[in-house]
Design an enzyme around this catalytic site. Structure first.
Site, PDB file in Angstrom:
ATOM      1  N   SER A  73      -4.798   2.503   4.396  1.00 21.59           N
ATOM      2  CA  SER A  73      -4.959   1.879   3.085  1.00 21.59           C
ATOM      3  C   SER A  73      -4.952   0.353   3.220  1.00 21.59           C
ATOM      4  CB  SER A  73      -3.815   2.340   2.176  1.00 21.59           C
ATOM      5  OG  SER A  73      -3.923   1.779   0.899  1.00 21.59           O
ATOM      6  N   HIS A 110       7.103  -7.408  -2.178  1.00 22.54           N
ATOM      7  CA  HIS A 110       6.836  -6.748  -0.890  1.00 22.54           C
ATOM      8  C   HIS A 110       7.743  -7.329   0.196  1.00 22.54           C
ATOM      9  CE1 HIS A 110       3.439  -4.486  -2.242  1.00 22.54           C
ATOM     10  NE2 HIS A 110       2.553  -5.449  -2.242  1.00 22.54           N
ATOM     11  N   LYS A 132       0.792  -1.238   0.000  1.00 20.19           N
ATOM     12  CA  LYS A 132       0.000   0.000   0.000  1.00 20.19           C
ATOM     13  C   LYS A 132       0.823   1.287   0.000  1.00 20.19           C
ATOM     14  CE  LYS A 132      -3.290  -1.287  -0.696  1.00 20.19           C
ATOM     15  NZ  LYS A 132      -3.536  -2.115  -1.930  1.00 20.19           N
TER      16      LYS A 132
END
Ligand code: PPS
Length: 295
Positions: free
Chosen positions: A138, A108, A48
């Site tokens: 988010s 990630h 995010k």
């Protein structure tokens, strides 16, 4: 897997103390032995933080601003999410193996979990970081709409998990600091979401310099237009609406949600804000890393 629904809303499983989707943990050996190529460009982020935005910009750069070429496929196919292996649904390692160079690779992973071939091949990497409070908000809405995650619980409960690193990909604090330190010894361009919001053109110039690429002004403007929030939100190849609703339910919360700086102000109570800030000071103490959560 016969029943697609079995893969969703399952508890996270630790890999070297980092909570990940159960299926990434199960297939970890595939991820660990991923073979990077010297001309791969890695886009690394905590979830995010502007991954999709950066991915779209880079694909546009690679295609000299030709927006039609960038509509050849969905963003998750153009820039595969390396470690995302979901049985019967997706395998980032295989997608990448079958892709021609030069590849754009999304991850990630916290820095310590990155497959060693990236370091061995001295790959260029772009890390995008976003302020913690906006990321937390988010991420909460993303947990609700993207069914690979466990149920987030209430906002209050989720915020606790975020602060203690009990969310997918672990602690935001460790992630941003880990990559920040690593940039000193490797070809890592560390970029902030807030700077991209404030001065998209200036940040795009930084990217071009890092990539040793020159583009005419007109192409730069085209790239800025096609990677703007409103244009990406309307683009099915950038907004994730091409995924099945059982994977991402945009009626719960759209993937392209708000794209602003400071949305945390609409979500945090005063009490949560104070608790968060106090804890933040402790966790970020000693780091030279500075974020802006408002402009
Ligand atoms: S993911 O799922 O982790 O890869 O998500 P990621 O792409 O990193 O982050 C999604 C958030 O980025 C916002 N976004 C943008 N902001 C500004 N401009 C552009 N072009 C853009 N594209 C995506 C997206 O709206 C998510 O943030 P929130 O705050 O939820 O709106």
């Amino acid at each position: 897997m016969d029943n697609k629904l079995d893969v969703f809303r399952r508890e996270l499983v630790d890999v070297q103390d980092i909570p990940l989707f159960w299926c990434i943990a199960e297939e970890w050996s595939q991820v660990e032995s991923f073979e990077a190529r010297p001309d791969d460009l890695l886009i690394s982020t905590y979830p995010k933080s502007g991954t999709t935005w950066m991915s779209e910009i880079l694909d546009l750069i690679y295609n000299n601003g030709d927006a039609e070429k960038c509509k050849r496929d969905a963003i998750y196919k153009r820039v595969p999410f390396m470690e995302l292996i979901i049985p019967g649904i997706s395998n980032g390692v295989e997608l990448l193996q079958n892709m021609q160079s030069p590849r754009l690779v999304k991850t990630h992973l916290p820095v310590q979990l990155l497959p060693s071939s990236f370091w061995k091949n001295d790959c260029k990497m772009i890390y995008v970081a976003r302020n913690a409070k906006d990321v937390a908000v988010s991420y909460y809405y993303f947990y609700k709409m993207a069914k690979m995650h466990p149920e987030p619980g209430t906002w209050e409960e989720f915020l606790d998990k975020f602060m203690t690193g009990k969310v997918c990909f672990g602690s935001w604090y460790d992630h941003v600091k880990g990559w920040w330190e690593k940039r000193k010894d490797h070809r890592i361009l560390y970029i902030f979401y807030e700077d991209m919001k404030e001065d998209p053109k200036g940040e795009l110039q930084k990217l071009l310099k890092f990539l040793e690429k020159e583009l005419p002004e007109e192409t730069v403007d085209k790239i800025l237009y096609h990677s703007s929030f409103n244009v990406m939100k309307q683009n099915p190849n950038a907004n994730y609406t091409t995924l099945a609703t059982c994977e991402m339910d945009h009626s719960v919360s759209p993937f392209m949600r708000k794209g602003i700086l400071g949305d945390w102000k609409n979500q945090f109570t005063v009490d949560q804000y104070e608790r968060f800030e106090e804890d933040y000071e402790k966790k970020m103490k000693g780091s030279t890393l500075q974020f802006r959560s408002e402009i």
